[in-house]
Design a protein around this motif. Structure first.
Motif, PDB file in Angstrom:
ATOM      1  N   PRO A 300       0.838  -1.208   0.000  1.00 58.82           N
ATOM      2  CA  PRO A 300       0.000   0.000   0.000  1.00 58.82           C
ATOM      3  C   PRO A 300       0.869   1.253   0.000  1.00 58.82           C
ATOM      4  N   MET A 301       0.520   2.197  -0.843  1.00 62.21           N
ATOM      5  CA  MET A 301       1.287   3.440  -0.965  1.00 62.21           C
ATOM      6  C   MET A 301       0.333   4.625  -0.946  1.00 62.21           C
ATOM      7  N   VAL A 302       0.901   5.818  -0.841  1.00 59.85           N
ATOM      8  CA  VAL A 302       0.140   7.054  -0.941  1.00 59.85           C
ATOM      9  C   VAL A 302       0.934   8.031  -1.802  1.00 59.85           C
ATOM     10  N   VAL A 303       0.244   8.756  -2.657  1.00 60.79           N
ATOM     11  CA  VAL A 303       0.887   9.736  -3.538  1.00 60.79           C
ATOM     12  C   VAL A 303       1.226  10.981  -2.718  1.00 60.79           C
ATOM     13  N   THR A 304       2.507  11.306  -2.645  1.00 60.14           N
ATOM     14  CA  THR A 304       2.956  12.462  -1.867  1.00 60.14           C
ATOM     15  C   THR A 304       3.372  13.645  -2.728  1.00 60.14           C
ATOM     16  N   GLY A 305       3.483  13.441  -4.021  1.00 56.39           N
ATOM     17  CA  GLY A 305       3.877  14.548  -4.888  1.00 56.39           C
ATOM     18  C   GLY A 305       3.602  14.231  -6.343  1.00 56.39           C
ATOM     19  N   VAL A 306       3.210  15.250  -7.085  1.00 55.51           N
ATOM     20  CA  VAL A 306       2.950  15.111  -8.520  1.00 55.51           C
ATOM     21  C   VAL A 306       3.703  16.226  -9.235  1.00 55.51           C
ATOM     22  N   GLN A 307       4.602  15.848 -10.122  1.00 52.95           N
ATOM     23  CA  GLN A 307       5.380  16.842 -10.864  1.00 52.95           C
ATOM     24  C   GLN A 307       4.455  17.581 -11.833  1.00 52.95           C
ATOM     25  N   ASP A 308       4.480  18.908 -11.767  1.00 50.62           N
ATOM     26  CA  ASP A 308       3.549  19.699 -12.570  1.00 50.62           C
ATOM     27  C   ASP A 308       4.125  20.063 -13.939  1.00 50.62           C
ATOM     28  N   PHE A 309       5.062  19.308 -14.441  1.00 46.57           N
ATOM     29  CA  PHE A 309       5.557  19.480 -15.799  1.00 46.57           C
ATOM     30  C   PHE A 309       6.045  18.129 -16.303  1.00 46.57           C
ATOM     31  N   ILE A 310       6.153  18.022 -17.625  1.00 43.41           N
ATOM     32  CA  ILE A 310       6.549  16.767 -18.258  1.00 43.41           C
ATOM     33  C   ILE A 310       7.969  16.914 -18.773  1.00 43.41           C
ATOM     34  N   ALA A 311       8.823  15.990 -18.385  1.00 41.49           N
ATOM     35  CA  ALA A 311      10.250  16.104 -18.689  1.00 41.49           C
ATOM     36  C   ALA A 311      10.536  16.063 -20.184  1.00 41.49           C
ATOM     37  N   ALA A 312       9.666  15.414 -20.962  1.00 37.32           N
ATOM     38  CA  ALA A 312       9.921  15.294 -22.401  1.00 37.32           C
ATOM     39  C   ALA A 312       9.901  16.647 -23.111  1.00 37.32           C
ATOM     40  N   GLY A 313       9.300  17.653 -22.502  1.00 42.00           N
ATOM     41  CA  GLY A 313       9.202  18.963 -23.137  1.00 42.00           C
ATOM     42  C   GLY A 313      10.275  19.945 -22.731  1.00 42.00           C
ATOM     43  N   GLN A 314      11.291  19.494 -22.001  1.00 42.63           N
ATOM     44  CA  GLN A 314      12.332  20.413 -21.551  1.00 42.63           C
ATOM     45  C   GLN A 314      13.184  20.890 -22.730  1.00 42.63           C
TER      46      GLN A 314
END
Length: 410
Positions: A300-314
């Protein structure tokens, strides 16, 4: 397949039961391989539509990914200065404690610089002692100069008094000679007092500044000497360490090895979900993972963070313009997960590949009084179908070791 079977229970099976007991059509008689489509077309079409809808709802609201990994950081072992390796303190692969020496560079020049700085500091200290002794010497010279001046003044005063009484007793030339002698001794006294002031200024200002500079030079030399011993900055494990005595070390060249922190990869997991899940992935979502290094276990896990950008677009600055067609593969939404319970990732090897499921929770919207009845029912259904994805994950957890060991040509 599981979704298809579940949907068939509510579509194809009722249609068949109606044909069998309502119309009296029997399987293998009126209902054959050639007529099954015509007889059960409503159930089949409804089953396909319901299956597609169910899969869409499940995968959108309860996303899954196989791009989940327990990432860990590695720190390159690099010296701060150039030099030749004199001694190696660890092996190719070894556990080290914080502050433990890893290797030592030849420190001949650094030790010489430290000794030079110490000698310079000792020289300044000696000059300070000599200057204090000079102060005592100047005190004696000043006393001597004052005595000589007083003697000249007394003799001049006596000669003047005698000349005042009788001009023929003392010659004018003798008076002038005594006046010149008195002026010279006054100048000598002033010069001696000025020398004493200069010595005091040297003790209070110049020599302390020189001593501070010498101490700073000594500290800098000792720092340079300390750089010849490369130490572990934290508890960790050294890997791929191939440095040996006699090798030349340069900070701008490749590192001598890497050190992996002791806590690296022990606390959280990173997973990449599809871009379409950007509106669904939220901090606080409950998730589950199963990893290859810990088979037959669902964590069991819990989401603690969501990156607000996508690395493919750097974009990196360069001399060429960016063409959008260069981004061949779409990137993912990177999320950070931590165990729901302490020690959840115990036994999972850092760097292990995992399968992750995340489950949406609409409890707050359902509990809101402003939410309509139909929407509550729909949200209840959305949360409930997460059970299907949970069952699929457990099936994957059971099959994954067999698939890896048997069917992958291991």
């Amino acid at each position: 397949m599981l979704e298809l079977l579940v949907c068939a229970l509510f579509t194809i099976v009722p249609d068949y039961l109606y044909r069998r007991y309502g119309q009296g059509k029997r399987l293998g008689k009126e209902i054959t391989l050639y007529s099954v489509w015509f007889e059960l077309r409503w159930g089949i079409v409804t089953c396909v539509m319901l299956t597609v809808g169910l899969i869409t709802v499940i995968f959108y609201n309860h996303p899954s990914t196989t791009s989940a990994t327990v990432f860990f950081r590695s720190v390159p072992i690099i010296s701060e200065t150039n030099g030749r390796v004199a001694q190696v303190h660890v092996g190719t692969s070894e556990k080290v404690e914080q502050g433990a020496p890893i290797f030592t560079l030849d420190s001949t020049s650094q030790r010489a610089a430290v000794e030079t700085a110490r000698r310079k500091l000792a020289e300044v200290e000696a000059e300070l002692v000599v200057a204090k002794a000079d102060i005592l010497t100047f005190d004696g010279k000043i006393q001597e100069a004052r005595s000589s001046l007083q003697q000249a003044l007394d003799e001049l005063q006596t000669k003047r008094e005698l000349r005042r009484r009788n001009d023929d007793i003392v010659a004018t030339r003798e008076i002038e000679k005594l006046e010149n002698l008195t002026a010279g001794r006054e100048a000598a006294l002033a010069a001696t007092m000025a020398s004493q002031v200069a010595a005091q200024t040297k003790i209070s200002t110049l020599l302390p500044a020189e001593r501070a500079s010498a101490e700073a030079a000594l500290a800098q030399a000792e720092v340079e000497l300390s750089k010849t011993v490369v130490r572990a900055g934290f508890n960790g494990h050294i890997e791929q360490f191939t440095l040996r005595p006699g090798d030349i070390v340069n900070p701008f060249m490749r590192p001598a090895g890497v050190i992996i922190p002791e806590e690296a990869g022990r606390g959280r997991l990173q997973a990449g979900f599809g871009q379409i899940e950007a509106q669904v992935m939220k901090v606080g979502m409950v998730a589950e993972v199963t990893c290859i290094s810990k088979p037959w276990t669902v964590i069991p896990m819990v989401v603690t963070g969501v990156q607000d950008f996508i690395a493919a677009g750097q974009v990196r600055s360069g001399d060429q313009l960016i063409d959008a067609q260069q981004v061949v593969r779409p990137g993912t939404i990177l999320t950070y997960m931590e165990p729901l319970y302490p020690g959840g990732l115990d036994g999972v090897t850092p760097g292990s590949s995992c399968i992750a499921n995340a489950y949406s929770n609409n409890h707050d919207i359902i509990a809101d009084k402003n939410t309509g009845t139909l929407r509550r029912i729909a949200l209840h259904a959305v949360d409930a179908v997460g059970l299907v994805h949970a069952i699929l994950l457990r099936i994957q957890a059971l099959v994954l070791p067999i698939k890896t060991l048997v069917f992958s040509g291991h």
